[in-house]
Write an enzyme that holds these catalytic residues in place. Structure first.
Site, mmCIF file in Angstrom:
data_model
loop_
_atom_site.group_PDB
_atom_site.id
_atom_site.type_symbol
_atom_site.label_atom_id
_atom_site.label_comp_id
_atom_site.label_asym_id
_atom_site.label_seq_id
_atom_site.Cartn_x
_atom_site.Cartn_y
_atom_site.Cartn_z
ATOM 1 N N GLY A 281 -3.121 -10.640 -4.651
ATOM 2 C CA GLY A 281 -3.026 -11.844 -3.844
ATOM 3 C C GLY A 281 -2.387 -11.550 -2.503
ATOM 4 C CB ALA B 238 -3.425 -11.558 3.164
ATOM 5 N N GLY B 239 -2.625 -8.469 3.111
ATOM 6 C CA GLY B 239 -2.656 -7.165 3.782
ATOM 7 C C GLY B 239 -3.314 -6.110 2.913
ATOM 8 C CG ASP C 108 2.818 -2.416 -8.643
ATOM 9 O OD1 ASP C 108 2.754 -3.647 -8.397
ATOM 10 O OD2 ASP C 108 3.896 -1.833 -8.827
ATOM 11 N N GLY D 42 3.893 -6.021 5.514
ATOM 12 C CA GLY D 42 5.062 -5.577 4.752
ATOM 13 C C GLY D 42 6.046 -4.751 5.561
ATOM 14 C CE1 TYR D 43 10.850 -3.550 2.718
ATOM 15 C CE2 TYR D 43 8.889 -3.619 1.342
ATOM 16 C CZ TYR D 43 10.220 -3.922 1.544
ATOM 17 O OH TYR D 43 10.928 -4.599 0.575
ATOM 18 C CG ASP D 44 2.529 -1.094 7.463
ATOM 19 O OD1 ASP D 44 2.758 -0.021 6.880
ATOM 20 O OD2 ASP D 44 1.521 -1.780 7.235
ATOM 21 N NE ARG E 291 -2.831 -0.671 -0.488
ATOM 22 C CZ ARG E 291 -1.662 -0.814 0.169
ATOM 23 N NH1 ARG E 291 -1.594 -0.652 1.478
ATOM 24 N NH2 ARG E 291 -0.571 -1.150 -0.488
HETATM 25 P P1 ITT Z 1 -0.115 -8.163 -5.488
HETATM 26 O O1 ITT Z 1 0.793 -7.835 -6.663
HETATM 27 O O2 ITT Z 1 -0.742 -9.511 -5.604
HETATM 28 O O3 ITT Z 1 -1.117 -7.086 -5.231
HETATM 29 P P2 ITT Z 1 2.354 -7.853 -3.993
HETATM 30 O O4 ITT Z 1 2.688 -7.996 -2.547
HETATM 31 O O5 ITT Z 1 3.230 -8.599 -4.975
HETATM 32 O O6 ITT Z 1 0.814 -8.246 -4.173
HETATM 33 P P3 ITT Z 1 3.348 -5.333 -5.034
HETATM 34 O O7 ITT Z 1 4.087 -5.955 -6.152
HETATM 35 O O8 ITT Z 1 2.562 -4.080 -5.306
HETATM 36 O O9 ITT Z 1 2.317 -6.317 -4.354
HETATM 37 O O10 ITT Z 1 4.407 -5.031 -3.873
HETATM 38 C C1 ITT Z 1 4.124 -4.164 -2.835
HETATM 39 C C2 ITT Z 1 5.291 -4.165 -1.850
HETATM 40 O O11 ITT Z 1 5.264 -2.975 -1.077
HETATM 41 C C3 ITT Z 1 5.221 -5.312 -0.859
HETATM 42 O O12 ITT Z 1 6.529 -5.668 -0.461
HETATM 43 C C4 ITT Z 1 4.472 -4.709 0.309
HETATM 44 O O13 ITT Z 1 4.787 -5.337 1.502
HETATM 45 C C5 ITT Z 1 4.964 -3.257 0.269
HETATM 46 N N1 ITT Z 1 3.885 -2.375 0.710
HETATM 47 C C6 ITT Z 1 2.929 -1.790 -0.074
HETATM 48 N N2 ITT Z 1 2.045 -1.117 0.672
HETATM 49 C C7 ITT Z 1 2.442 -1.273 1.944
HETATM 50 C C8 ITT Z 1 1.912 -0.843 3.162
HETATM 51 O O14 ITT Z 1 0.778 -0.156 3.240
HETATM 52 N N3 ITT Z 1 2.552 -1.185 4.284
HETATM 53 C C9 ITT Z 1 3.693 -1.920 4.223
HETATM 54 N N4 ITT Z 1 4.241 -2.395 3.118
HETATM 55 C C10 ITT Z 1 3.624 -2.074 1.970
#
Ligand code: ITT
Length: 202
Positions: free
Chosen positions: A16, A18-19, A76, A160-162, A188
């Site tokens: 869920g 979007a990124g 994940d 996210g943390y990008d 990813r």
């Molecule tokens: P879904 O479970 O619905 O897929 P989520 O956001 O809850 O969405 P996760 O539990 O896997 O997903 O948490 C991933 C975390 O890591 C989330 O805080 C992201 O912002 C961060 N993250 C993962 N990949 C990232 C990326 O490519 N760039 C920046 N932040 C990333």
């Protein structure tokens, strides 16, 4: 000519975020599968109560497969900061309890003026592919991406943390990378390449 078994199927994307959905759509496009976001099905929010990325990815993929009747791919992922003994790790999405921006603010505050040499970090990504909800042999592909945590946010791309993740080989944050470049070198992207190979071999 025989149909390519990888190309012949629709797969539900169990996310869920979007990124992630955008990036996974882009990096998995070469697979030729039709990716359908789980929002098109009534997939309930599942509790990610695993203690590892792979457990949580399986939990999400299983729920999406169960409620869509289709094979599912889940991602994940998270950020491991060495100075914080790997935190926020599997709790990256829930770190502050208040979303991406608050997560970044909390991370900067927690690291404070910790010197650059001690700010090493990596993104982790586990992708899981399940043929159906009770698939006893899910495909599991895992990759990481090494970098450092900056002292302030930089860049507007990604999610996210990008903005806080410094990518040494390009001397900028991952939010400053062009989208196509991040999609070639990220955790990813690397996990997706492994998944593509695993699906092809199967
Ligand atoms: P879904 O479970 O619905 O897929 P989520 O956001 O809850 O969405 P996760 O539990 O896997 O997903 O948490 C991933 C975390 O890591 C989330 O805080 C992201 O912002 C961060 N993250 C993962 N990949 C990232 C990326 O490519 N760039 C920046 N932040 C990333």
């Amino acid at each position: 000519m025989m149909a390519d078994p990888v190309r012949a199927q629709s797969v539900v994307l169990a996310s869920g975020n979007a990124g992630k959905l955008r990036e996974l759509g882009e990096v998995l496009a070469p697979l030729g599968v039709t990716l359908i976001p789980q929002s098109e099905f009534n997939v309930p929010e599942v509790e990610e109560n695993g203690l590892s990325f792979v457990e949580n990815a399986i939990i999400k993929a299983r729920a999406a497969a169960e409620h869509s009747g289709l094979p599912a791919i889940a991602d994940d992922s998270g950020l491991e900061v060495d100075f914080l003994n790997g935190a926020p790790g599997i709790y990256s999405a829930r770190y502050s309890g208040a979303g991406d921006e608050a997560n970044n603010t909390l991370l900067l505050k927690t690291l404070g003026d910790t010197p650059e040499a001690q700010r090493s970090a990596r993104f982790q990504c586990v992708l899981v592919y399940m043929r159906h909800a009770t698939d006893p042999t899910p495909l599991v592909c895992q990759a990481s991406w090494e970098g450092f945590i900056l002292f302030e946010a930089r860049g507007t791309h990604g999610f996210g943390y990008d903005p806080l993740f410094y990518v040494p080989e390009h001397q900028c944050s991952s939010a400053e990378l062009p989208r196509e470049l991040k999609n070639r070198i990220s955790h990813r992207a690397k996990a997706s390449a492994l998944l593509y190979e695993a699906l092809r071999q199967r």
